[in-house]
Design a protein around this motif. Structure first.
Motif, PDB file in Angstrom:
ATOM      1  N   ASP A 434       0.840  -1.199   0.000  1.00 24.97           N
ATOM      2  CA  ASP A 434       0.000   0.000   0.000  1.00 24.97           C
ATOM      3  C   ASP A 434       0.880   1.257   0.000  1.00 24.97           C
ATOM      4  O   ASP A 434       1.747   1.405   0.864  1.00 24.97           O
ATOM      5  N   ASP A 444       0.286  -4.681  -9.275  1.00 24.84           N
ATOM      6  CA  ASP A 444      -0.374  -3.528  -8.647  1.00 24.84           C
ATOM      7  C   ASP A 444       0.542  -3.046  -7.528  1.00 24.84           C
ATOM      8  O   ASP A 444       0.353  -3.360  -6.354  1.00 24.84           O
ATOM      9  N   ASP A 446       1.096  -0.197  -6.036  1.00 25.70           N
ATOM     10  CA  ASP A 446       0.580   0.678  -4.979  1.00 25.70           C
ATOM     11  C   ASP A 446      -0.676   0.136  -4.319  1.00 25.70           C
ATOM     12  O   ASP A 446      -1.282   0.808  -3.471  1.00 25.70           O
ATOM     13  N   ASP A 448      -3.664  -0.237  -5.312  1.00 27.72           N
ATOM     14  CA  ASP A 448      -4.915   0.518  -5.473  1.00 27.72           C
ATOM     15  C   ASP A 448      -5.912  -0.241  -6.312  1.00 27.72           C
ATOM     16  O   ASP A 448      -6.985   0.250  -6.628  1.00 27.72           O
TER      17      ASP A 448
END
Length: 947
Positions: A434, A444, A446, A448
């Motif tokens: 995250d 992915d 980050d 999100d």
């Protein structure tokens, strides 16, 4: 064999053989039997002044009472000899005393007719060592006094020994015959450290008396023991007789030898003193101490935790016994002696038991956090109610289910500093968490939920701009794509494809059909030649240019068979029935020269001999018939003895065995005639010669064990007594059984138990006369040939012998009533009758009948023989001197006006009818009926009568 019998006092007086002194004098009777710690005896006396003294006066000095000892009992004795009566009175230190008559007897010494003996208890006047004045003892004008004896029994304080003092007293005149006085009831003589015999007699004048004996052994070999050396008419002697009291008999007898010259020996008292030591100093003496070498063990001692019987009660306390065999008893701390896993100092284990006996279960067995589970049950953290086996994992950083691991969501698997519980969407990749920055990696980064635009495939050609797609709007152009003839950079390398360029200038590009744009000779439509190239660009070489069988040679190169990789020019011929070298012929190995159906290629090792080929059976011809590169095993002399199995060798692994070799005794067939060790001795006939048989006589004992024991290895029964050597040697050949301990082992002893009856006879013994041997008739689990009392009747086999006294077919040593007189041998042993003679006293009446009739089987004159001087049984016309059965004028049955000497039915001074005399009294012939009745009652006589 000596057997001890306990009798009642009345039966004892009737049954013991009593002394029949001359002129009816009485035997000594037992007076006192005192015993205890420190008991002992001392004595002294005074003599008369002259033989014709009518009283004894003087001083008795006692000096041998130990310091600090207490007088238990003091007894004074004196006697008179005369015609009328004795004097029962005397004084000691001026105190008058009355004596008790202890015996009377008829006698003729000095023309007197009787003697009287008296005893007085003077304990009240005697305190120990000192001088005691005696006055007027035996002061009767009609009799002579015979000395005074003072006997003192004392008890020492802080005694180191136990003692017993047994006193017999009485009076007897022994003027013409030897006398034996039977006495009984010594306590535990087998442990006595000292036995002394004290004898005090009246009439110790200097006449030549014979020697004296105790239990059949002379303790005073002199010819004149009672010579008045202590004074006229009195003597006091002490003899050590420790060795004369047998350890297995509580009885003894005194023997008074015949005096010469008619001397009157009036006995006053005989005292036997026994002493028992306290070896371990625990205050308990060895006659009662069950272990007198251990001071912690004595009667009544406190029990110690030592596994011993400290209090001598015959048992070890249960708390000293290690019941569960864990090496610890209850008294040593074992809290559960029924469970081997529980004892002091043991390690606690998970079993809900107090294993170390500290009063508590182990900590692992307690549920400290009350979550319903202990550490033993699997709780990995018994201080946290949320952690136990089977619980559900939650995000709290603890091992909630006790599987040894945190849940996957609580672990930072990729070490990016963030767990799934913290929001990491891909905890297997350190680049994804995250808040991280997106990069071209298809992930992915980050977290999100979306990839970046460069990572999206806009033309769906399978490649993004991040992957290198130079035109993400055209599906035909991307990195790695094949160039096609469309004049575009299909592979994104910045150029059009080479196929779109005519490199060899043959007028044709690859896009136009040129299959090799580097060689001008190869293009679509050209003619094929043998050059190894696709000249016409049809995608194939000509057939002659192809190596179809991949043997490295084409038909153009000379391959005669391009369908078989094994056939080409110059190849070596192989066994495959093909022309491998393309010379037009097969190889020589492929031809069956000897016509045996097998070529060398098929395995024929000798194609010139029809008898040799692969798989053919070997025969004894010296050739390799089966083609295994070796002759047959039967044709090889393996043991190098000069003979093969083909030649007749029956064991070609042993040089000692071959056809014609001489036999030796080695357990093998040396001459190959199928028989082993023929001609050698085989004692037990088991087809195994003695020289190789470890048990030549097959008796169960190896020859080696028989050599150790000394028995005959060639005989199963060395001594020929019917018992095999295995039984008679026993369990240890180095120490063979010797039942009778005569130095001759049982295997060589024809009489194993040494009872004079051969073992073979005892094996065949028939106790019940049924014709079958009875090996153990007394059922004591000892066979006759090892039992010195086979029928258990108390008489040894040696005493009874193997004769047959009653001729009933049962030998004496197996016959409970050897003489068939109605009395068992055991009862006859008690009664004193002869178990091998039905009529012991020879009066014509069997012993058993005499017991039933109430007569004495030891007295030939009881019942009386014949009649008297008239027509009846006495001296008148009836049965006595009057009309009755006695010798007076009464019509009754005794010597007075009634049935006895008083008003009752016996011959004493009592007013009762008991026929039990005093302990020292002898039985007259007239009391034979009482003898029989008492004897009948004693043995419980209920025997069969002989027909």
């Amino acid at each position: 064999m000596i057997r001890s019998t306990t009798l009642t006092a009345c039966a004892l007086a009737l049954l013991l053989p009593t002394v029949a002194f001359a002129n009816g004098d009485e035997a000594l009777g037992e007076s006192f039997d005192l015993e205890g710690a420190g008991y002992g005896v001392t004595s002294d006396g005074i003599a008369t002044a002259t033989r014709r003294s009518h009283a004894v006066t003087g001083t008795i000095t006692i000096s041998n009472v130990p310091v600090g000892a207490t007088v238990v009992q003091a007894l004074m004795y004196w006697s008179n000899t005369g015609n009328t009566s004795g004097d029962p009175t005397a004084t000691i230190d001026g105190n008058p005393i009355d004596g008790t008559l202890i015996g009377t007897g008829g006698g003729t010494c000095w023309s007197y007719t009787s003697t009287w003996g008296y005893r007085a208890d003077v304990t009240a006047f005697v305190t120990g060592n000192g001088s005691y004045v005696v006055g007027n003892a035996g002061d009767s004008p009609a009799s002579d006094a015979n000395g005074v004896s003072l006997v003192i029994i004392y008890q020492e304080a802080n005694a180191t020994h136990w003692g017993q003092v047994v006193i017999w007293d009485g009076t007897a005149v022994a003027s013409t015959v030897d006398e034996t006085i039977d006495v009984i009831n010594y306590a535990n003589p087998e442990t006595a450290s000292l036995v002394e015999l004290h004898l005090m007699v009246g009439d110790g004048q200097a006449a030549a008396d014979g020697s004296n004996g105790f239990n059949g052994t002379s303790y005073d070999p002199s010819s004149d023991p009672w010579n008045g050396s202590d004074g006229a008419m009195w003597d006091d002697r002490t003899f050590t007789v420790t060795s004369h009291l047998p350890a297995d008999d509580l009885s003894a007898d005194l023997f008074i030898a015949e005096p010469s010259g008619g001397d009157c020996l009036a006995w006053h008292v005989g005292v036997v003193e026994l002493q028992h030591p306290d070896n371990d100093g625990d205050g308990d003496f060895d006659n009662t101490d069950c272990n007198d070498d251990d001071a912690t063990i004595y009667t009544g001692a406190p029990e110690l935790c030592d596994g011993l019987d400290n209090d001598c009660d015959g048992t070890i306390p249960t708390d000293e016994i290690d019941d569960d065999l864990d090496g610890q008893a209850e008294c040593e701390g074992d809290c559960d002696d029924n469970d081997i896993d529980n004892y002091t100092g043991n390690t606690e284990v998970c079993d809900d038991a107090d294993n170390d006996c500290d009063g508590f279960l182990g900590g692992d067995e307690l549920d400290d956090d009350l979550d319903g589970q202990t550490e033993c049950d699997g709780d990995c953290d018994d201080n946290d109610i949320d952690n136990y086996t089977g619980n559900t994992e939650v995000c709290d950083g603890s091992d909630n289910d006790c599987d040894g691991f945190l849940s996957g969501d609580e672990l930072d698997d990729d070490l990016d500093g963030q767990t799934e519980c913290d929001g990491d969407c891909d905890d297997a990749d350190i680049d994804n968490f995250d808040g991280n920055t997106e990069v071209c990696d298809g992930a992915d980064n980050d977290c999100d939920g979306f990839l970046s635009g460069d990572e999206l495939d806009g033309d769906l050609d399978g490649q993004t701009e991040c992957d290198g797609d130079c035109d993400d709007a055209d599906i035909n152009n991307f990195v790695g794509n094949a160039e096609v003839c469309d004049d575009q950079d299909n592979n994104c390398d910045g150029f059009v494809g080479t196929d779109e360029v005519d490199d060899d200038l043959d007028g044709q590009s690859e896009c136009n059909g040129d299959c090799d744009d580097t060689d001008i000779n190869n293009f679509a439509g050209n003619t094929e030649v043998c050059d190894g190239a696709d000249n016409d660009c049809d995608g194939f070489l000509s057939a002659e240019e192809l190596d179809d069988d991949l043997d490295g040679q084409t038909e153009c190169d000379g391959d005669c068979d391009d369908a078989d990789i094994n056939n080409y020019d110059g190849n070596a011929e192989a066994c495959d029935d093909a022309d491998n070298d393309c010379d037009g012929q097969l190889g020589g190995d492929e031809i069956d020269d000897d016509l045996d159906g097998q070529t060398e290629c098929d395995g024929d090792c000798d194609d010139a001999d029809i008898n040799n080929f692969d798989g053919n059976p070997e025969v004894c011809d010296g050739a390799d018939n089966d083609c295994d590169d070796a002759l047959g095993g039967d044709e090889i002399d393996d043991d190098v003895d000069g003979q093969t199995e083909c030649d007749g060798d029956c064991d070609d692994a042993d040089i000692l065995n071959f056809d014609g070799n001489p036999e030796v005794c080695d357990g093998q067939d040396n001459n190959c005639d199928t028989v082993t060790d023929e001609g050698f001795v085989d004692t037990d006939g088991d087809l195994e010669a003695d020289c190789v048989d470890d048990d030549d006589d097959n008796d169960g004992l190896s020859d080696e064990d028989e050599a150790t024991a000394g028995s005959d290895p060639l005989s199963g029964d060395t001594d020929g007594d019917g018992l095999g050597d295995l039984e008679e040697v026993g369990e240890d050949p180095a120490a063979p059984d010797d039942t009778d301990e005569d130095g001759t082992p049982d295997f060589n002893d024809p009489d194993d138990d040494g009872d004079g009856i051969g073992t073979a006879d005892e094996i065949a013994g028939d106790a019940d006369g049924d014709g079958e041997p009875d090996n153990d008739p007394d059922e004591d689990d000892v066979d006759n040939w090892y039992d010195d009392d086979s029928d258990g009747d108390g008489l040894s086999d040696e005493e009874e012998g193997d004769g047959d006294a009653d001729e009933d077919g049962i030998p004496n040593y197996l016959d409970l009533d050897s003489d068939d007189d109605g009395l068992s041998d055991e009862d006859e042993l008690v009664l004193g009758t002869d178990p091998l003679e039905p009529d012991t006293d020879g009066d014509g009446i069997d012993d058993g009948d005499e017991i039933i009739n109430g007569t004495d089987p030891l007295d030939p004159d009881d019942p009386p023989k014949g009649d008297d001087d008239d027509a009846t049984d006495d001296d008148d016309a009836t049965d006595d001197d009057d009309a009755t059965d006695d010798d007076d004028s009464s019509a009754d049955d005794d010597d007075d006006d009634d049935d006895d000497d008083d008003a009752t039915g016996d011959d004493d001074d009592s007013t009762t009818d008991c026929a039990c005399p005093d302990a020292g009294a002898s039985l007259s012939a007239g009391s034979a009926g009482s003898f029989g009745l008492a004897l009948f009652a004693l043995v419980g006589f209920a025997r069969r009568r002989r027909g």
